[in-house]
Design a protein around this motif. Structure first.
Motif, PDB file in Angstrom:
ATOM      1  N   GLN A 127       4.151  -3.884 -11.017  1.00 33.60           N
ATOM      2  CA  GLN A 127       3.306  -2.911 -11.702  1.00 33.60           C
ATOM      3  C   GLN A 127       3.777  -1.481 -11.477  1.00 33.60           C
ATOM      4  O   GLN A 127       3.469  -0.583 -12.273  1.00 33.60           O
ATOM      5  N   TYR A 128       4.533  -1.248 -10.411  1.00 34.84           N
ATOM      6  CA  TYR A 128       4.986   0.102 -10.070  1.00 34.84           C
ATOM      7  C   TYR A 128       6.471   0.304 -10.369  1.00 34.84           C
ATOM      8  O   TYR A 128       7.051   1.321  -9.963  1.00 34.84           O
TER       9      TYR A 128
ATOM     10  N   ARG B 261       2.205   1.716  -3.534  1.00 37.11           N
ATOM     11  CA  ARG B 261       1.152   2.259  -4.408  1.00 37.11           C
ATOM     12  C   ARG B 261       0.927   3.745  -4.150  1.00 37.11           C
ATOM     13  O   ARG B 261       0.804   4.542  -5.081  1.00 37.11           O
ATOM     14  N   GLN B 262       0.855   4.140  -2.888  1.00 37.91           N
ATOM     15  CA  GLN B 262       0.632   5.553  -2.559  1.00 37.91           C
ATOM     16  C   GLN B 262       1.786   6.413  -3.051  1.00 37.91           C
ATOM     17  O   GLN B 262       1.588   7.539  -3.507  1.00 37.91           O
TER      18      GLN B 262
ATOM     19  N   CYS C 198       0.835  -1.214   0.000  1.00 40.22           N
ATOM     20  CA  CYS C 198       0.000   0.000   0.000  1.00 40.22           C
ATOM     21  C   CYS C 198       0.864   1.257   0.000  1.00 40.22           C
ATOM     22  O   CYS C 198       0.522   2.255  -0.656  1.00 40.22           O
TER      23      CYS C 198
ATOM     24  N   ARG D  99       9.998   6.462  -7.297  1.00 46.18           N
ATOM     25  CA  ARG D  99       9.777   5.281  -8.129  1.00 46.18           C
ATOM     26  C   ARG D  99      11.102   4.628  -8.509  1.00 46.18           C
ATOM     27  O   ARG D  99      11.211   3.391  -8.545  1.00 46.18           O
TER      28      ARG D  99
ATOM     29  N   CYS E 225       3.787   5.818  -5.687  1.00 46.16           N
ATOM     30  CA  CYS E 225       3.856   5.897  -7.149  1.00 46.16           C
ATOM     31  C   CYS E 225       2.651   6.604  -7.751  1.00 46.16           C
ATOM     32  O   CYS E 225       2.784   7.292  -8.768  1.00 46.16           O
ATOM     33  N   GLU E 226       1.474   6.450  -7.165  1.00 48.83           N
ATOM     34  CA  GLU E 226       0.268   7.040  -7.748  1.00 48.83           C
ATOM     35  C   GLU E 226      -0.036   8.432  -7.227  1.00 48.83           C
ATOM     36  O   GLU E 226      -0.730   9.210  -7.878  1.00 48.83           O
TER      37      GLU E 226
ATOM     38  N   ARG F 229       2.306  -8.030  -7.094  1.00 47.45           N
ATOM     39  CA  ARG F 229       1.795  -6.750  -7.575  1.00 47.45           C
ATOM     40  C   ARG F 229       2.855  -5.647  -7.599  1.00 47.45           C
ATOM     41  O   ARG F 229       2.607  -4.580  -8.149  1.00 47.45           O
TER      42      ARG F 229
END
Length: 1213
Positions: free
Chosen positions: A581-582, A518-519, A515, A548, A521-522, A578
């Motif tokens: 993906q980042y 994800r936070q 998590c 990243r 990178c997005e 997963r």
């Protein structure tokens, strides 16, 4: 010697007093000494009292122009063009000259600030008590409108409120040395404001309460300065008195003693003033029925306690804030919390808040669950400040009630709770933490990460890991980005004596780590929390790229090791897969990390072989999908591994399938498991990868057919076989050619037309269940298809190069456009969808001008008003697109803006010459245009033009279509959006407003002709069937045109919304485009392209409702006949000239059909805002004597006077 000392002391006192007076406001000593007694007014003639009003012509110390000389004090403050300091200085100068006149001006200032149009005269000021004056002003108050300056919206009135507060503060500051002690000015003002605050008129009560509270705040500041000066003087006096007798200066002691006495007297005077305001205004108004008034009181008492904590920060005043935290209005509760935050923020004041905290702590904890999110956020922030002051105040139950809010869907609440959690659990470090290493399992961050994992597990909300990370992101992002410590906790062996992570803790840590990645990178909150993606700044983009890169470099090495360790755990493996993906895949090449890529691919293949869980297999599929990117050089390496793995699985599936089909019997459990597991892997990969070249449809068909015939196929095998077949079909559909898409679009439009409401016409009501109306999403997809495939330039269409091919391509695009336009004119889709087509009228006039023009004509016949709203919507869309391309500071001579104006001119021509027929539609068009022009505020801030103001320049193209009385009504509607300052602007940026106003004020004298045009046109039409001369000499019936030309009727058009569904018009059966396409090449040349766009020329019979007859009254019959005849000739000449000069205008002219007018009996009723009245009575004597006031009110600084239960009948402590 005694005599000499007394004379010397008296001289020094005189010199000190004279020096003090000369350094202050230099008020009129004669006026002060001229009083017959304390609190009595000096006797002056009326001329002398009004003499001071001449000073108002001076602003900023200079004589202004004539427009500023006659302005009142209220108007000067409202305009805000003069510095408040200068305005106050001018008033003080006027007060010195004639204090009665200046005070009268100040009284009228407060009256006008309340929105009252009346004024206090000099006679009223001399002979009437305050209660009588207020009663008189209440009678003159405009009760028809509930608006008053403090309640009105807009930047002007917001600025006025700030200017009012600043004026009061500066007035007290400038008068703090002498004028406020003259027992006249302050007593009069306080008595007036106290009386107004008890009025039943909301405007008086609100305005006077705000003024009184700001006056109180200014006096608190004066009292604070006096207290500081008094302490300094006392300290100087003590120092001088403690000196030896030889070194002691008796003269200085006497001066200091006298100064201390004067300061003490001034402080007593200020205390009496504050006591009068507090007891007369605050005590009653802090519980007023109007929430805005309660907010003002609580906000100001918070300022008093913060500014002068020695006098106000005690339980006597804190109780009012505590009681108000139970208020029913969220804005009042919010103001209580913000006032307390200013107190708890200072560590020096925390000791005085212990009793209040113990009394109201539970209420603050409950407010964290307030229904108003803003209140809940501030309550959590207040508890965070309480937590910082002392850890012992909040119990474990109190903290737990805040902890769970980190999972709230409302992000501000969750972030505030996350900060509370971080302060409570992560900011306390013991002595043992100082010697920890900076990295590894034993570093400080590793221990904090363990704490986070334990909190996550104890909360028992494991699926909300993303919410927990997002809540802690603002305050603990550095901790959550410590990937090395997290990986060390997962991979490294624990040290001797160290407790290893449990299986649940490892799974929770991997989820939190995912998590956080994800936070990072997005850069936006998780789904369900927050508005979604936003535009990042340049600094944020750079930080995102750096993070990243760091993530890729760290996990490229660690991820294969983590997969190898946890390869048998489905939950952990699913989250670990997963991470790619980042990744920034370019780093595999630039960092020469190909060996780690190979290791990752091997681990993923092993996971595919080991697991049959759907989530794990789909994660593997998405990992290969992320790595198989043709833009990067690693694509070939990954594609080879993927192809080999899929080949193995499909070959295995074919072998197992042959064995099952050859046996002809029910497969045993082992064979069924092998088929199912292989089919699961293939299905999972077919979801994200195109496997059509392996022809899986045939194999799945054989498997399903065998199960259908034998009836012994396991249910799970059938389900996955069907799902795999479903993916096969979807991949084939994704490869549909462009030509097929165009045919599908045409067929879809025809199908919508067939199954529209017209299917039930002519007695076919039984077919009503087949009626289908496209929803908003389908309509949006249809119009997007038109924009993408029809409105393209010839150069962009690269499908063919020869001329014949281009003509054929244009023919196909015209068919597509015609198919969609039929949906508009037959009411299948909403008319407003035509805005995207109408705005292309000028740009693609040569290709589709005839189709678009015919669509506009048919749409106008269906609904004039909705068609006009659609036209103005298309212009608004073009204007917004221009702003996005050119920015808000565009040049109005730019080609884009000129193109929009030209399009507006063409649209204006389509309304024809009969202004009565299009009267309501034109009025609604102007209404929408004006609202759009003033919709967005100025990007330059207050005082600048609105963002869309230039749209008025475009809207002025339609002004010529308005009747004279309609122009007046539209101009009145325009003035609703204009401020006083806008009307005075003459800069270039305001030219659109000026030109539009001029267009509404010019050309209105000849409006009689526009009314007669409706008469002459209809009479000429009928005269062709009878005798031509009879048309011009026909007598008009009385009352025929009276209602249509009433200017009061037109005001309804700009005050109402054209709403409600329009009755569908039953038009003739449309031609189906898909059938025409078959014979498109057989069209004769003279038919052109309109043969494809075949529409009915019959006027639809719309059910009309005749609201009233149109009437027109003439003074003399002969004048009417001459005017009618003259206009008929002139109109024929104008139409002949227009047709010769412009072929486009001849085509755009609208034929005259039956007229529909609005009823003249409709009116809009004014709505008066309901007022909440406070019936509380305050009986304050009008006496201005300080001694009398001190007797009436107890000492302001006596807590017993404030805590008296008789005041509120409520006991607190």
């Amino acid at each position: 010697h005694i005599h000499t000392a007394l004379i010397t002391g008296a001289f020094c006192l005189f010199r000190e007093g004279y020096s003090r007076l000369s350094d202050t406001d230099l008020e009129d000593l004669e006026g002060r000494n001229g009083k017959s007694g304390k609190g009595k007014k000096g006797k002056k003639t009326l001329g002398e009292k009004l003499k001071g009003s001449e000073v108002r012509g001076r602003v900023n110390g200079h004589h202004q122009e004539n427009d500023m000389e006659n302005l009142s004090l209220f108007e000067i403050v409202k305009l805000g063009k003069s510095a408040t300091q200068s305005v106050v200085d001018d008033w003080i100068e006027s007060y010195k000259t004639d204090r009665d006149s200046a005070l009268l001006e100040l009284i009228n200032f407060f009256i006008h600030c309340s929105g009252c149009k009346g004024a206090v005269s000099s006679e009223m000021f001399r002979h009437m008590q305050n209660s009588e004056i207020i009663r008189k002003m209440t009678e003159e108050f405009d009760e028809d409108s509930g608006d008053y300056p403090l309640a009105m919206a807009g930047p002007v009135w917001k600025k006025f409120k700030l200017s009012l507060c600043e004026f009061i503060a500066v007035l007290v500051r400038q008068c703090q040395y002498s004028i406020i002690y003259d027992e006249y000015m302050m007593d009069t003002v306080i008595s007036l404001l106290t009386g107004l605050s008890d009025s039943q008129v909301r405007a008086f009560r609100h305005t006077s309460t705000l003024a009184a509270m700001k006056l109180m705040t200014a006096l608190v500041n004066v009292a604070l300065n006096l207290s500081i000066n008094l302490d300094n003087t006392q300290r100087q006096y003590e120092t001088e008195r403690n000196k030896s007798i030889g070194k002691r200066a008796n003269e200085r002691l006497e001066l200091l003693l006298q100064k201390r006495k004067e300061l003490q007297e001034n402080q007593d005077e200020i205390e009496n003033m504050m006591n009068a305001i507090f007891k007369g205004v605050f005590i009653h108004r802090y519980r007023d029925v109007i929430a805005e008034i309660r907010v003002v009181c609580i906000e100001e008492i918070g300022m008093w306690m913060k500014m002068y904590s020695e006098a106000f920060l005690n339980d006597s005043y804190l109780k009012y804030v505590g009681w108000t935290m139970y208020d029913k209005q969220g804005e009042v509760r919010l103001k209580c919390l913000t006032a307390l935050q200013g107190l708890y923020y200072s560590r020096e004041l925390n000791a005085r808040l212990e009793l209040f905290t113990s009394r109201f702590k539970d209420r603050i904890v409950v407010m964290t669950l307030d229904k108003e999110y803003d209140v809940a956020v501030q309550a959590i922030k207040l508890l965070t400040l309480v937590l910082q002051s002392s850890d012992e105040i909040l119990t474990a139950e109190d903290c737990e009630s805040v902890y769970h809010l980190v999972y709230s869907a409302h992000r501000p609440v969750a972030v505030a709770a996350g900060e509370f959690l971080y302060k409570k659990l992560f900011t306390h470090h013991g002595p043992e933490d100082e010697g920890r290493p900076r990295r590894g399992r034993q570093c400080l961050n590793a221990n904090l990460i363990r704490t986070t994992v334990l909190f996550f597990l104890e909360s028992e909300l494991h699926e909300h890991g993303a919410y927990l990370v997002d809540s802690l992101w603002d305050c603990a992002s550095e901790l959550l980005k410590d990937w090395e410590s997290m990986i060390s906790l997962l991979l490294d062996e624990p040290y001797p004596g160290e407790e290893a992570l449990t299986d649940a803790q490892e799974a929770a840590l991997i989820e939190i780590m995912l998590c956080a990645v994800r936070q990072t990178c997005e850069c936006h909150p998780p789904t369900g929390r927050g508005p979604g993606k936003r535009v990042l700044t340049a600094k944020e983009k750079k930080t995102q790229l750096d993070d990243r890169t760091k993530i890729t470099e760290t996990f490229t090495v660690a991820l294969p090791l983590l997969l190898a360790k946890y390869s048998v755990d489905p939950e952990k493996v699913t989250n670990l897969l997963r991470f790619p993906q980042y990744f920034d895949l370019e780093i595999y090449t630039t960092g020469r990390l190909e060996k780690h890529l190979d290791a990752l691919l091997r681990q993923v293949r092993d996971v595919v072989e080991k697991h049959t869980d759907t989530d794990v297999l789909e994660a593997c599929s998405m990992t290969f999908h992320a790595l198989c990117n043709e833009e990067f050089t690693i694509y070939n390496r990954v594609d080879i591994v993927r192809s080999q793995m899929i080949d193995e699985q499909i070959d295995k599936f074919h072998r197992l399938l042959e064995d099952v089909l050859q046996e002809g019997e029910e497969p045993d459990e082992d064979d069924a498991y092998q088929v199912l597991s292989t089919l699961k892997r293939i299905t999972a990969f077919h979801n994200a990868h195109d496997l059509t070249k392996w022809d899986l449809f045939t194999s799945n068909y054989k498997l399903l057919n065998s199960g259908l015939q034998n009836g012994d196929m396991p249910e799970q095998i059938v389900a996955h076989a069907l799902q795999c077949t479903h993916y096969v079909i979807l991949w084939h559909l994704a490869k549909v050619s462009e030509g097929s898409a165009s045919k599908a679009f045409t067929i879809l439009c025809d199908a919508l037309l067939i199954f529209s409401y017209q299917i039930v016409a002519s007695g076919r009501e039984a077919l009503e269940p087949l009626v289908f109306s496209p929803d908003a999403s389908l309509q949006s997809e249809l119009i997007n298809f038109i924009l993408d495939h029809v409105f393209v330039d010839q150069d962009e269409d690269s499908s063919t190069d020869d001329e014949a091919g281009k003509i054929e391509a244009l023919h196909r695009r015209r068919n597509l456009l015609a198919a969609f336009c039929k949906l508009i004119i037959y009411n299948v889709v909403e008319m407003k969808t035509g805005a995207d087509i109408f705005k292309q009228y000028m740009r693609y006039y040569n290709d589709y001008g005839d189709i678009i023009k015919e669509t506009m004509s048919k749409a106008r016949q269906i609904d004039k008003i909705q068609c006009a709203k659609t036209l103005i919507l298309s212009l608004q869309q073009l204007f917004n697109e221009m702003l996005n391309d050119l920015g808000c500071n565009f040049d109005r001579s730019a080609s884009a803006f000129c193109g929009i104006k030209e399009l507006a001119r063409r649209f204006s021509l389509t309304f024809g010459l009969d202004q009565i027929k299009t009267r309501e539609a034109i009025a609604m068009l102007h209404k929408d245009g004006i609202e759009f022009a003033f919709k967005e505020p100025s990007p330059q801030g207050e005082g600048g033009p609105p963002l869309n103001l230039a749209f008025l320049d475009i809207l002025s193209e339609f002004s010529s279509k308005l009747l004279r009385q309609d122009k007046k009504t539209v101009h009145l509607y325009l003035e609703r959006f204009m401020t006083f300052q806008m009307a005075l602007q003459r800069d270039d940026c305001w030219l659109p407003l000026i030109s539009y106003r001029n267009s509404l004020q010019t050309g209105a004298d000849d409006d009689t002709l526009s009314v007669i045009s409706g008469m002459s046109s209809r009479s000429s039409t009928r005269s062709r069937k009878s005798k031509p001369p009879a048309a011009s000499k026909r007598k008009l019936p009385e009352g025929t045109y009276e209602s249509s030309c009433s200017s009061s009727d037109v005001s309804m058009w700009v005050n109402r919304e054209h709403s409600g569904p329009h009755t569908p018009v039953m038009m003739s059966s449309p031609h189906i485009v898909s059938t025409v396409l078959r014979d498109a090449k057989k069209l004769r040349p003279e038919q052109g392209y309109m043969g494809v766009y075949s529409m009915s020329n019959e006027t639809p019979h719309t059910p009309l409702q005749q609201h009233s007859q149109v009437a027109w009254m003439m003074a003399q019959k002969q004048q009417q006949e001459r005017a009618s005849l003259q206009y008929s000739k002139m109109r024929g000449h104008i139409q002949h000239t227009i047709r010769r000069g412009s072929g486009l205008m001849e085509d755009d002219e609208e034929p005259i059909v039956e007229d529909v007018m609005m009823s003249s009996e409709e009116r809009l009723d004014d709505l008066n805002e309901g007022m909440d009245f406070d019936t509380m009575d305050i009986d304050l004597p009008p006496s201005k004597n300080r001694r009398e006031r001190s007797e009436l009110k107890p000492d302001y600084f006596d807590p017993a006077s404030i805590m008296d239960d008789s005041v509120l009948n409520v006991s607190m402590f």
